[in-house]
Design a protein around this motif. Sequence first.
Motif, PDB file in Angstrom:
ATOM      1  N   ASN A   1      -6.616   0.334  -1.294  1.00 21.62           N
ATOM      2  CA  ASN A   1      -7.789   0.381  -0.713  1.00 21.62           C
ATOM      3  C   ASN A   1      -8.969   1.169  -1.429  1.00 21.62           C
ATOM      4  O   ASN A   1     -10.194   0.909  -1.228  1.00 21.62           O
ATOM      5  CB  ASN A   1      -7.404   0.932   0.804  1.00 21.62           C
ATOM      6  N   TYR A   2      -8.378   2.240  -2.029  1.00 22.83           N
ATOM      7  CA  TYR A   2      -9.228   3.224  -2.862  1.00 22.83           C
ATOM      8  C   TYR A   2      -9.614   2.497  -3.866  1.00 22.83           C
ATOM      9  O   TYR A   2     -10.825   2.750  -4.128  1.00 22.83           O
ATOM     10  CB  TYR A   2      -8.479   4.270  -3.176  1.00 22.83           C
TER      11      TYR A   2
ATOM     12  N   GLU B   1     -12.410   0.326  -2.820  1.00 25.80           N
ATOM     13  CA  GLU B   1     -14.041   1.115  -2.445  1.00 25.80           C
ATOM     14  C   GLU B   1     -14.535   1.524  -3.639  1.00 25.80           C
ATOM     15  O   GLU B   1     -15.772   1.440  -3.754  1.00 25.80           O
ATOM     16  CB  GLU B   1     -13.348   2.468  -1.784  1.00 25.80           C
TER      17      GLU B   1
ATOM     18  N   SER C   1       0.878  -1.177  -0.006  1.00 25.18           N
ATOM     19  CA  SER C   1       0.133   0.067   0.130  1.00 25.18           C
ATOM     20  C   SER C   1       0.749   1.234   0.073  1.00 25.18           C
ATOM     21  O   SER C   1       1.075   1.868   1.025  1.00 25.18           O
ATOM     22  CB  SER C   1      -1.026   0.142   1.207  1.00 25.18           C
TER      23      SER C   1
ATOM     24  N   GLN D   1      -5.951  -4.224   4.192  1.00 21.93           N
ATOM     25  CA  GLN D   1      -7.087  -3.539   3.471  1.00 21.93           C
ATOM     26  C   GLN D   1      -8.033  -4.208   2.562  1.00 21.93           C
ATOM     27  O   GLN D   1      -8.932  -3.721   1.988  1.00 21.93           O
ATOM     28  CB  GLN D   1      -6.346  -2.366   2.788  1.00 21.93           C
TER      29      GLN D   1
ATOM     30  N   ARG E   1      -2.859   2.396  -4.406  1.00 19.73           N
ATOM     31  CA  ARG E   1      -3.940   2.648  -3.601  1.00 19.73           C
ATOM     32  C   ARG E   1      -4.806   1.688  -3.631  1.00 19.73           C
ATOM     33  O   ARG E   1      -6.180   1.922  -3.978  1.00 19.73           O
ATOM     34  CB  ARG E   1      -4.533   4.114  -4.100  1.00 19.73           C
TER      35      ARG E   1
ATOM     36  N   LYS F   1      -0.205  -3.600   5.458  1.00 20.41           N
ATOM     37  CA  LYS F   1      -1.307  -2.544   5.444  1.00 20.41           C
ATOM     38  C   LYS F   1      -2.101  -2.950   4.272  1.00 20.41           C
ATOM     39  O   LYS F   1      -3.448  -3.216   4.092  1.00 20.41           O
ATOM     40  CB  LYS F   1      -0.934  -1.126   5.233  1.00 20.41           C
TER      41      LYS F   1
END
Length: 277
Positions: free
Chosen positions: A269-270, A273, A29, A47, A267, A43
Amino acid sequence: MRRTPRIRRARQNDRGASSRPQVVAHRGSSHEAAEHTLAAYVKALDQGADALECDVRLTADGHLVCVHDRDLRRTASTQGIVSTMNLAELDELDFASWKSPWSELDDEAPERNPQEYKVLTLRKLLETVADYDRHVELAIETKHPTRYGGLVERRLVETLGDFGWDRAGSPARVMSFSLSAMNRVRRLAPDLEIVMLVDKAHHWPVLRPVVGADWVIGPGIDELRLHPGLGRHLVRAGREIHVWTVNTADDLDICLDLGVSAVISDRPNYMLELLGS
């Protein structure tokens, strides 16, 4: 307002029932933590990243380490060259301060575990994935040119073999911009999935006649944006596509329109999402 990508246009891929692409954490990440450190990978795992991407280089004493650049000026503030240093020398360096140079002055910053910010060996990363409580895949890029030539791929396949990951069904795949490197991997481990990375659209017509029919193709997002014909050609050829480095909703839309199988992102995690995962 956050714009939702057009996930309805993604095609189902071979990695499961989900129609969304696999989300691969680029150097961990790395938007939030120092790239290629254990902290960045932990991380990414926490995530929910589906896979982890890393670059590997060979040290002078024969260890594969997760480092992108041939020298250490950017990530460890030293003039040292990875291939001329022993693992013990690399282990003395701080690979994280460059990312957050003022963190020691922040009284509210969480306490750091120094071991998570040292040089990361590939073996340690493989152990982390093997011990994790869910299935995680690995995308491992060998860097070239290097003074050790094909020894890098040989050591990589040997290391994967220690985990039983050098054969069909392996969670690991190997990537490179070097055609010779990919041919070596195919000879050493015929059943490993390989990804031929492409950094310029005009390279594809040259590569197309010489890459294997079952090879995954890995174009950069900038080339797909600037030369949309590249993506269309790959789709028409029935190629599985893994794209780097996908960090925005617009980038993700390009990938979804093409029905790519994996997006490699700083990214993760983004991306998850945006994909509603």
